[in-house]
Motif scaffolding. Structure first.
Motif, PDB file in Angstrom:
ATOM      1  N   HIS A 110      35.526  35.251  38.741  1.00  0.00           N
ATOM      2  CA  HIS A 110      35.849  36.579  39.263  1.00  0.00           C
ATOM      3  C   HIS A 110      36.916  37.265  38.399  1.00  0.00           C
ATOM      4  CE1 HIS A 110      36.511  39.447  42.710  1.00  0.00           C
ATOM      5  NE2 HIS A 110      37.684  39.540  42.121  1.00  0.00           N
ATOM      6  N   GLU A 111      37.987  36.538  38.097  1.00  0.00           N
ATOM      7  CA  GLU A 111      39.087  37.156  37.339  1.00  0.00           C
ATOM      8  C   GLU A 111      38.665  37.441  35.893  1.00  0.00           C
ATOM      9  OE1 GLU A 111      41.227  38.234  39.259  1.00  0.00           O
ATOM     10  OE2 GLU A 111      40.936  36.877  40.947  1.00  0.00           O
ATOM     11  N   HIS A 114      36.895  40.614  35.659  1.00  0.00           N
ATOM     12  CA  HIS A 114      37.821  41.759  35.575  1.00  0.00           C
ATOM     13  C   HIS A 114      38.241  42.004  34.123  1.00  0.00           C
ATOM     14  CE1 HIS A 114      38.094  42.643  39.742  1.00  0.00           C
ATOM     15  NE2 HIS A 114      38.857  41.627  40.101  1.00  0.00           N
ATOM     16  N   ASP A 120      36.373  45.326  41.523  1.00  0.00           N
ATOM     17  CA  ASP A 120      36.008  44.534  42.699  1.00  0.00           C
ATOM     18  C   ASP A 120      34.740  45.038  43.381  1.00  0.00           C
ATOM     19  OD1 ASP A 120      37.822  42.335  42.900  1.00  0.00           O
ATOM     20  OD2 ASP A 120      39.394  43.807  43.285  1.00  0.00           O
TER      21      ASP A 120
HETATM   22 ZN   LIG Z   1      39.136  41.017  42.093  1.00  0.00          ZN
END
Ligand SMILES: [Zn+2]
Length: 128
Positions: A110-111, A114, A120
């Motif tokens: 997830h990170e 980014h 998100d």
């Molecule tokens: Zn996030």
């Protein structure tokens, strides 16, 4: 969240899981990582929680801080992007070591997404 259910592991084992999670990413992602550090801390600071709009008793498992690849115009001589995985927060969200392995993988992916410029809402749409 019942603390008694919390799974725990040593910092060394946890850091090893984070490294495994990074290594398990597809090669085409790994070769595109640029100027990003991944670190482990025990828990987020109050300022980091506030920044993310999370209450003080809320859980923040991981945090991405930096300039996403998609936003790097005139990029140079800046601090590396920083991805932090919060060990205590992950442990509190998990009751077994297997869950920790999964949670670390999901959080790292997830990170890193980014870092690649996905926000998100885009990640939610992809189920990440
Ligand atoms: Zn996030």
């Amino acid at each position: 969240m019942q603390d008694s259910l919390r799974a725990r592991m040593s910092i060394e084992d946890f850091e090893a899981l984070v490294i495994e999670a990074i290594d398990s990413l597809p090669e085409e992602f790994l070769t595109r990582l640029d100027n990003v550090d991944v670190t482990v801390e025990s828990a987020p600071s109050r300022a980091q929680l506030a920044q993310q709009g999370i209450p003080e008793d809320g859980l923040l498992l991981g945090l991405y801080e930096g300039v996403p690849l998609t936003a790097r115009q005139n990029y140079g001589f800046v601090l590396p992007d920083k991805i932090t995985i919060f060990q205590e927060s992950v442990e509190m969200a998990c009751s077994t070591p297997e869950e920790i392995v999964h949670e670390v993988r999901d959080t790292v992916a997830h990170e890193i997404a980014h870092h690649f410029g996905l926000d998100d809402s885009a990640l939610h749409a992809l189920g990440l």
